[in-house]
Design a protein around this motif. Structure first.
Motif, short mmCIF file in Angstrom:
data_model
loop_
_atom_site.label_atom_id
_atom_site.label_comp_id
_atom_site.label_asym_id
_atom_site.label_seq_id
_atom_site.Cartn_x
_atom_site.Cartn_y
_atom_site.Cartn_z
N ASN A 105 0.69 -1.33 0.14
CA ASN A 105 -0.02 0.04 0.11
C ASN A 105 1.17 1.19 0.10
N PRO A 106 0.77 2.32 -0.73
CA PRO A 106 0.80 3.52 -0.38
C PRO A 106 1.12 3.86 0.72
N LYS A 107 2.06 4.40 1.36
CA LYS A 107 2.98 4.92 2.30
C LYS A 107 1.48 6.28 2.56
N SER A 108 1.78 6.49 3.95
CA SER A 108 0.30 8.17 3.89
C SER A 108 1.07 9.36 3.56
N SER A 109 2.45 9.76 3.32
CA SER A 109 3.22 10.80 2.77
C SER A 109 3.23 10.85 1.42
N HIS A 202 12.44 15.23 1.88
CA HIS A 202 13.18 16.72 2.55
C HIS A 202 11.90 17.32 2.87
N ILE A 203 11.78 16.71 4.47
CA ILE A 203 10.91 16.65 5.39
C ILE A 203 10.93 17.73 5.53
N ASP A 204 9.99 18.52 6.26
CA ASP A 204 9.68 20.02 6.83
C ASP A 204 10.24 21.41 6.03
N GLY A 205 10.22 20.91 4.49
CA GLY A 205 11.17 21.70 3.52
C GLY A 205 9.97 22.32 2.61
N HIS A 206 8.69 22.56 2.54
CA HIS A 206 8.80 23.41 1.34
C HIS A 206 7.02 23.86 1.92
N ASP A 207 7.30 24.72 1.17
CA ASP A 207 5.77 25.72 1.92
C ASP A 207 4.98 25.63 1.71
N SER A 332 0.74 16.40 4.11
CA SER A 332 2.39 15.10 4.49
C SER A 332 3.00 15.45 5.33
N LYS A 333 4.55 15.43 5.77
CA LYS A 333 5.34 15.34 6.51
C LYS A 333 7.18 15.86 5.31
N HIS A 334 6.27 16.91 4.49
CA HIS A 334 7.26 17.07 3.64
C HIS A 334 7.23 19.04 3.51
#
Length: 340
Positions: A105-109, A202-207, A332-334
């Motif tokens: 299954n796909p990961k949540s992110s 890139h975690i927490d890396g996008h606006d 998502s965590k991105h």
């Protein structure tokens, strides 16, 4: 191997790695084994194809030759463009013992950025299901829908759940949507059509403001437009018992012309928090079909199906930290926190 059907917990998956039943072309990552699943990693080898396919009674790479447009080397990173279909060989391969099968299954992110992924095996009769005793390589079909994505060898887009036999369905619960945010409260997000590239590592890396539009529902209703992608939250808090796992399945067409939740695995311990006791909301990834659809607060949009584990895992979801434990409406965590 246990004598009764069930999902394997973390320690049993680790034993399979140690025994060579699950192999990899590079050393396994320390955090790759989850409480009731194994994260799978992209290799450096990918193909842009003109159509999705099932291998039938043939090898996946034989079928790729029929539909390939060009080959990609993911070393150093590569952009997989939205609206295109790719096949990527995974680093892991299987030598499952008799009596053991698997489901991916796909990961949540992955689901939360609208990337559609499905596992392929040689001579596989269907997507995501791995036959009992399968021995061979694994491949992933990747089809970004809303955002183009940047991936590289080691990127994790899906996960594998290993099972003995066919575990019984212990319980099925309906899941409703939360659209009762009150005046001025954000109840969801809609993906922007012409956003930039999402770096999947890139975690927490996008606006988030560059990729998402906030949504409001002052009357407890939300009109879904065909072809758009939405992030919403469940009305109910979700808790997964420590000796069970669950899968969120798309709702049947009789209650709405839309699909909910690409990423359907919930590990044991999700939402179980004795210190806070509030549970966690299920995040809903919603895409409509061909007609506009009006959602109302509390309307049933998906179902949670619970299955037993063969034994309690030696580590539960959220132990050691998690991006999604005690979550409410959450991207998502991105992405950085909305407004942060």
């Amino acid at each position: 191997m246990t004598s009764f059907p069930g999902i394997l917990p973390r320690q049993a998956i680790q034993a399979l790695l140690d025994q060579g039943a699950i192999q990899s072309e590079s050393p396994f990552d320390a955090d790759q084994v989850q409480p009731a699943s194994l994260d799978l990693r992209l290799s450096d080898e990918a193909w842009r194809v003109r159509a999705s396919f099932l291998p039938g009674d043939r090898r996946v790479e034989t079928r790729i030759a029929d539909v390939v447009m060009h080959k990609l080397d993911l070393t150093g990173g590569a952009v997989l463009e939205k609206g295109c279909v790719y096949i990527v060989r995974l680093q892991e391969r299987l030598r499952l013992p008799r009596g053991l099968n698997a489901r991916a299954n796909p990961k949540s992110s992955t689901g939360r950025v609208d990337v559609f992924v499905r596992l392929l095996t040689d001579a596989g009769a269907g997507f995501d299901d791995v036959a009992e005793g399968y021995e061979g390589p694994l491949y992933l079909e990747v089809a970004p829908q809303t955002f183009s994505i940047l991936v590289r060898p080691g990127t994790r887009l899906n996960q594998l759940r290993l099972k003995t036999g066919e575990p019984p369905k212990l319980e099925t619960r309906s899941v409703g949507v939360d659209l009762d945010g009150g005046e001025g409260a954000v109840v969801g997000f809609r993906g922007r059509r012409h956003a930039g590239v999402v770096d999947m590592d890139h975690i927490d890396g996008h606006d988030p403001r560059l990729f998402w539009e906030p949504l409001y529902a002052p009357r407890g209703e939300l009109l879904l437009d065909p072809g758009e992608f939405y992030i919403l939250a469940s009305r109910e808090a979700v808790e997964i018992p420590v000796d069970q796992a669950a899968e969120m399945t798309p709702i049947d067409p009789s209650v709405g012309e839309f699909r909910v939740h690409y990423a359907g695995f919930f590990d044991p311990g999700f939402g179980v928090d004795e210190a806070h006791g509030a549970g966690s909301r299920g995040v809903l990834e919603v895409r409509t079909h061909d007609t506009p659809f009006l959602l109302e607060h509390g309307q049933t949009v998906a179902r949670l199906v619970y299955e037993p584990l063969t034994e309690r895992p030696d580590r539960l979801y959220g132990e050691g930290g998690s991006h999604y434990q005690r979550q409410g409406l959450k991207l998502s965590k991105h992405f950085r926190a909305w407004g942060g």
